[in-house]
Design a protein around this motif. Structure first.
Motif, PDB file in Angstrom:
ATOM      1  N   PRO A  76      32.385   4.516  30.163  1.00  0.00           N
ATOM      2  CA  PRO A  76      31.029   4.952  29.761  1.00  0.00           C
ATOM      3  C   PRO A  76      31.049   6.213  28.892  1.00  0.00           C
ATOM      4  O   PRO A  76      30.173   6.384  28.037  1.00  0.00           O
ATOM      5  N   ARG A  77      32.067   7.055  29.094  1.00  0.00           N
ATOM      6  CA  ARG A  77      32.149   8.267  28.263  1.00  0.00           C
ATOM      7  C   ARG A  77      32.500   7.905  26.824  1.00  0.00           C
ATOM      8  O   ARG A  77      31.950   8.464  25.877  1.00  0.00           O
ATOM      9  N   LYS A  78      33.396   6.950  26.639  1.00  0.00           N
ATOM     10  CA  LYS A  78      33.723   6.558  25.251  1.00  0.00           C
ATOM     11  C   LYS A  78      32.532   5.831  24.635  1.00  0.00           C
ATOM     12  O   LYS A  78      32.265   5.973  23.434  1.00  0.00           O
ATOM     13  N   ASP A  79      31.772   5.095  25.448  1.00  0.00           N
ATOM     14  CA  ASP A  79      30.586   4.437  24.885  1.00  0.00           C
ATOM     15  C   ASP A  79      29.522   5.461  24.521  1.00  0.00           C
ATOM     16  O   ASP A  79      28.803   5.293  23.519  1.00  0.00           O
ATOM     17  N   GLY A  80      29.423   6.537  25.290  1.00  0.00           N
ATOM     18  CA  GLY A  80      28.521   7.630  24.925  1.00  0.00           C
ATOM     19  C   GLY A  80      28.942   8.284  23.610  1.00  0.00           C
ATOM     20  O   GLY A  80      28.100   8.649  22.785  1.00  0.00           O
ATOM     21  N   ALA A  81      30.256   8.407  23.410  1.00  0.00           N
ATOM     22  CA  ALA A  81      30.756   8.994  22.150  1.00  0.00           C
ATOM     23  C   ALA A  81      30.383   8.100  20.977  1.00  0.00           C
ATOM     24  O   ALA A  81      29.978   8.585  19.909  1.00  0.00           O
ATOM     25  N   ILE A  82      30.483   6.779  21.152  1.00  0.00           N
ATOM     26  CA  ILE A  82      30.103   5.852  20.076  1.00  0.00           C
ATOM     27  C   ILE A  82      28.605   5.985  19.785  1.00  0.00           C
ATOM     28  O   ILE A  82      28.189   6.097  18.625  1.00  0.00           O
ATOM     29  N   LEU A  83      27.793   6.002  20.835  1.00  0.00           N
ATOM     30  CA  LEU A  83      26.345   6.209  20.661  1.00  0.00           C
ATOM     31  C   LEU A  83      26.068   7.484  19.868  1.00  0.00           C
ATOM     32  O   LEU A  83      25.208   7.509  18.992  1.00  0.00           O
ATOM     33  N   SER A  84      26.807   8.535  20.208  1.00  0.00           N
ATOM     34  CA  SER A  84      26.519   9.846  19.600  1.00  0.00           C
ATOM     35  C   SER A  84      26.857   9.856  18.113  1.00  0.00           C
ATOM     36  O   SER A  84      26.376  10.717  17.371  1.00  0.00           O
ATOM     37  N   ASN A  85      27.710   8.930  17.672  1.00  0.00           N
ATOM     38  CA  ASN A  85      28.073   8.868  16.247  1.00  0.00           C
ATOM     39  C   ASN A  85      27.300   7.807  15.468  1.00  0.00           C
ATOM     40  O   ASN A  85      27.444   7.705  14.263  1.00  0.00           O
ATOM     41  N   CYS A  86      26.491   7.008  16.182  1.00  0.00           N
ATOM     42  CA  CYS A  86      25.847   5.854  15.548  1.00  0.00           C
ATOM     43  C   CYS A  86      24.392   6.176  15.188  1.00  0.00           C
ATOM     44  O   CYS A  86      23.588   6.528  16.056  1.00  0.00           O
ATOM     45  N   PRO A  87      24.034   6.061  13.899  1.00  0.00           N
ATOM     46  CA  PRO A  87      22.675   6.406  13.465  1.00  0.00           C
ATOM     47  C   PRO A  87      21.679   5.254  13.601  1.00  0.00           C
ATOM     48  O   PRO A  87      20.504   5.438  13.290  1.00  0.00           O
ATOM     49  N   ASP A  88      22.113   4.087  14.048  1.00  0.00           N
ATOM     50  CA  ASP A  88      21.252   2.897  14.030  1.00  0.00           C
ATOM     51  C   ASP A  88      20.666   2.641  15.430  1.00  0.00           C
ATOM     52  O   ASP A  88      21.383   2.253  16.350  1.00  0.00           O
ATOM     53  N   PRO A  89      19.333   2.842  15.599  1.00  0.00           N
ATOM     54  CA  PRO A  89      18.728   2.682  16.936  1.00  0.00           C
ATOM     55  C   PRO A  89      18.932   1.278  17.495  1.00  0.00           C
ATOM     56  O   PRO A  89      19.090   1.115  18.706  1.00  0.00           O
ATOM     57  N   ALA A  90      18.939   0.251  16.618  1.00  0.00           N
ATOM     58  CA  ALA A  90      19.100  -1.128  17.110  1.00  0.00           C
ATOM     59  C   ALA A  90      20.484  -1.304  17.749  1.00  0.00           C
ATOM     60  O   ALA A  90      20.618  -1.918  18.812  1.00  0.00           O
ATOM     61  N   VAL A  91      21.487  -0.774  17.089  1.00  0.00           N
ATOM     62  CA  VAL A  91      22.835  -0.850  17.658  1.00  0.00           C
ATOM     63  C   VAL A  91      22.893  -0.064  18.957  1.00  0.00           C
ATOM     64  O   VAL A  91      23.436  -0.533  19.964  1.00  0.00           O
ATOM     65  N   ARG A  92      22.319   1.129  18.948  1.00  0.00           N
ATOM     66  CA  ARG A  92      22.388   1.975  20.150  1.00  0.00           C
ATOM     67  C   ARG A  92      21.705   1.299  21.332  1.00  0.00           C
ATOM     68  O   ARG A  92      22.234   1.341  22.462  1.00  0.00           O
ATOM     69  N   ARG A  93      20.544   0.678  21.086  1.00  0.00           N
ATOM     70  CA  ARG A  93      19.828   0.019  22.191  1.00  0.00           C
ATOM     71  C   ARG A  93      20.698  -1.041  22.859  1.00  0.00           C
ATOM     72  O   ARG A  93      20.686  -1.182  24.083  1.00  0.00           O
ATOM     73  N   GLU A  94      21.444  -1.768  22.028  1.00  0.00           N
ATOM     74  CA  GLU A  94      22.268  -2.846  22.571  1.00  0.00           C
ATOM     75  C   GLU A  94      23.541  -2.290  23.210  1.00  0.00           C
ATOM     76  O   GLU A  94      24.003  -2.771  24.253  1.00  0.00           O
ATOM     77  N   TRP A  95      24.121  -1.270  22.554  1.00  0.00           N
ATOM     78  CA  TRP A  95      25.389  -0.699  23.043  1.00  0.00           C
ATOM     79  C   TRP A  95      25.193  -0.034  24.404  1.00  0.00           C
ATOM     80  O   TRP A  95      26.098   0.001  25.251  1.00  0.00           O
ATOM     81  N   LEU A  96      23.977   0.512  24.600  1.00  0.00           N
ATOM     82  CA  LEU A  96      23.641   1.210  25.845  1.00  0.00           C
ATOM     83  C   LEU A  96      23.926   0.369  27.092  1.00  0.00           C
ATOM     84  O   LEU A  96      24.266   0.905  28.155  1.00  0.00           O
ATOM     85  N   GLN A  97      23.799  -0.959  26.962  1.00  0.00           N
ATOM     86  CA  GLN A  97      23.975  -1.838  28.111  1.00  0.00           C
ATOM     87  C   GLN A  97      25.372  -1.682  28.727  1.00  0.00           C
ATOM     88  O   GLN A  97      25.564  -1.849  29.921  1.00  0.00           O
ATOM     89  N   ARG A  98      26.354  -1.344  27.856  1.00  0.00           N
ATOM     90  CA  ARG A  98      27.722  -1.191  28.375  1.00  0.00           C
ATOM     91  C   ARG A  98      27.793  -0.041  29.372  1.00  0.00           C
ATOM     92  O   ARG A  98      28.529  -0.102  30.360  1.00  0.00           O
ATOM     93  N   ILE A  99      27.045   1.031  29.075  1.00  0.00           N
ATOM     94  CA  ILE A  99      27.048   2.186  29.987  1.00  0.00           C
ATOM     95  C   ILE A  99      26.391   1.792  31.301  1.00  0.00           C
ATOM     96  O   ILE A  99      26.887   2.117  32.388  1.00  0.00           O
ATOM     97  N   VAL A 100      25.279   1.060  31.190  1.00  0.00           N
ATOM     98  CA  VAL A 100      24.591   0.593  32.407  1.00  0.00           C
ATOM     99  C   VAL A 100      25.519  -0.316  33.221  1.00  0.00           C
ATOM    100  O   VAL A 100      25.596  -0.213  34.447  1.00  0.00           O
ATOM    101  N   ASP A 101      26.254  -1.194  32.535  1.00  0.00           N
ATOM    102  CA  ASP A 101      27.157  -2.099  33.250  1.00  0.00           C
ATOM    103  C   ASP A 101      28.172  -1.321  34.090  1.00  0.00           C
ATOM    104  O   ASP A 101      28.507  -1.716  35.204  1.00  0.00           O
ATOM    105  N   HIS A 102      28.693  -0.240  33.546  1.00  0.00           N
ATOM    106  CA  HIS A 102      29.742   0.489  34.265  1.00  0.00           C
ATOM    107  C   HIS A 102      29.182   1.440  35.307  1.00  0.00           C
ATOM    108  O   HIS A 102      29.740   1.590  36.382  1.00  0.00           O
ATOM    109  N   ASP A 103      28.079   2.119  34.958  1.00  0.00           N
ATOM    110  CA  ASP A 103      27.542   3.137  35.871  1.00  0.00           C
ATOM    111  C   ASP A 103      26.533   2.559  36.855  1.00  0.00           C
ATOM    112  O   ASP A 103      26.218   3.197  37.866  1.00  0.00           O
ATOM    113  N   GLY A 104      26.010   1.359  36.573  1.00  0.00           N
ATOM    114  CA  GLY A 104      24.959   0.796  37.406  1.00  0.00           C
ATOM    115  C   GLY A 104      23.638   1.490  37.139  1.00  0.00           C
ATOM    116  O   GLY A 104      23.581   2.510  36.442  1.00  0.00           O
TER     117      GLY A 104
END
Lengths: 250, 250
Positions: A76-104
């Motif tokens: 989830p920390r590496k996925d947060g790093a990807i989010l922090s570098n990504c300017p596209d809200p559509a990508v971020r909305r979808e990528w966020l699910q990976r963090i939820v999957d790991h952290d619950g």
């Protein structure tokens, strides 16, 4: 004194088949070439062969599960790093699910918790999983390198590094099949992590592939995508190799 | 299924003796406690024992020297990272010398070049040293972790991590003494790197100690200094452990 190491090569990881890239690949060619990296995936590492052949000792299994938690925890920390570098809200909305999957969505849920339960099922007390007392410094460094990579790499390439998930369903299916067969002492509920990944990984892969197919359309960006996937493949190989060496039975 | 790994502990690196820090240590106490970390320094690693007892094979020696070049090459980069975080021109002027020591003032000089010559003296062709074909991915990650650490850590703590040089003169002297005795096939000029470090390391140590004694005067900053030195000690241990495992003779 002209002896070369080439005469007695090391067991360095198998190099992924980097295509020549004399011109930009089409999206389908790009995807096919990325899938071709399967031959270097760590499913073929000797430690995994021991695992699927039923030849791991209980201590080796415990060392693996305790160390591997460090990897689950950096995801989830590496996925947060990807989010922090990504300017596209559509990508971020979808990528966020990976963090939820790991952290619950609440305590007691998510992939990290399921991994800890796998550890408990393998006989490592929850406290010893959670405090990471068995995590080797080399394993910690290898896991942190994944976070650093995603912090310091343009987000599209960091997404490409996640495409080892292309190859993960096979490894999860192998575990669900071989654990009950070879290690009847492992309680059934220990397999919940792998069952959850069988659903999540293919969805993640579709998203990652869409990003890479859409954004990596030049020789340079395609080369960077291959390099990013190579980084990740070598990272996973280093991880299992370090665990394998630390828990050798000789 | 309550078996604990504690019953069969791993060969994790020996933990450094972190002092209690219930109050700030005096500068002399701080220095003494930092020097006390010697017991965890990688001079005691089994690979080094094999080296000083004359029991390394030529292939092990070559694997060591080829992989260790990756470490020599990150040293000026980590020193650049420290410079980039340090606001004090006086410190920077003095710290700069470390970069000069490793890179030399012109091509063909400096510690990296001397290390390559050591590799050639040990029978690894210069080309195979320079292109790093024998460097293991795990070794590369461990070395990069040192650069990342110095980039992301306040400069005083990053300076503290360099204090493993407190313990280095012993290791260099051991090499100068044991190589000609046990490995007569190594040409004399191969030892030039270690001779140069016998002069440079004590000077670097004096500078590093001055910085840490002056700036780490609270419990928090002293704890951070111990943690930074622990990071570096574990990094060096991981490095030699990875080389040791990759070049086992079984």
């Amino acid at each position: 004194m002209t002896a070369s190491l080439a005469a007695s090569p090391l067991a360095t990881p198998p190099k992924p088949p980097l295509p020549a890239l004399t011109r930009p690949l089409s999206p389908d060619e790009l995807e096919a070439a990325l899938r071709g990296f399967h031959s270097s995936y760590y499913v073929e590492h000797p430690f995994h062969r021991l695992m699927y052949e039923g030849r791991l000792t209980r201590r080796q299994f415990q060392g693996w599960v305790a160390n591997r938690l460090a990897y689950q925890r950096v995801v989830p920390r590496k996925d947060g790093a990807i989010l922090s570098n990504c300017p596209d809200p559509a990508v971020r909305r979808e990528w966020l699910q990976r963090i939820v999957d790991h952290d619950g969505s609440r305590p007691g849920e998510g992939g990290i918790e399921l991994w800890i339960r796998l550890g408990v099922a393998l006989g490592v007390p929850r406290e010893e999983m959670e405090d990471e007392r068995h995590v080797l410094p080399t394993v910690r460094t290898i896991c942190e390198s994944y976070v650093w990579f995603c912090k310091s790499t343009p987000w599209v390439q960091a997404c490409a590094s996640s495409l080892t998930e292309l190859f993960a369903p096979k490894i999860h299916a192998q575990r669900i099949e071989s654990f009950p067969k070879h290690y009847p002492w492992i309680p059934e509920e220990g397999l919940a992590y792998f069952r959850s990944r069988l659903v999540q990984a293919p969805r993640d892969v579709q998203h990652g592939l869409r990003i890479v197919r859409q954004h990596c359309t030049t020789v340079d960006t395609q080369r960077q995508a291959f390099e990013a996937l190579t980084f990740k493949i070598e990272m996973l190989w280093s991880l299992i190799d370090t665990i394998h060496n630390a828990y050798r039975e000789e």
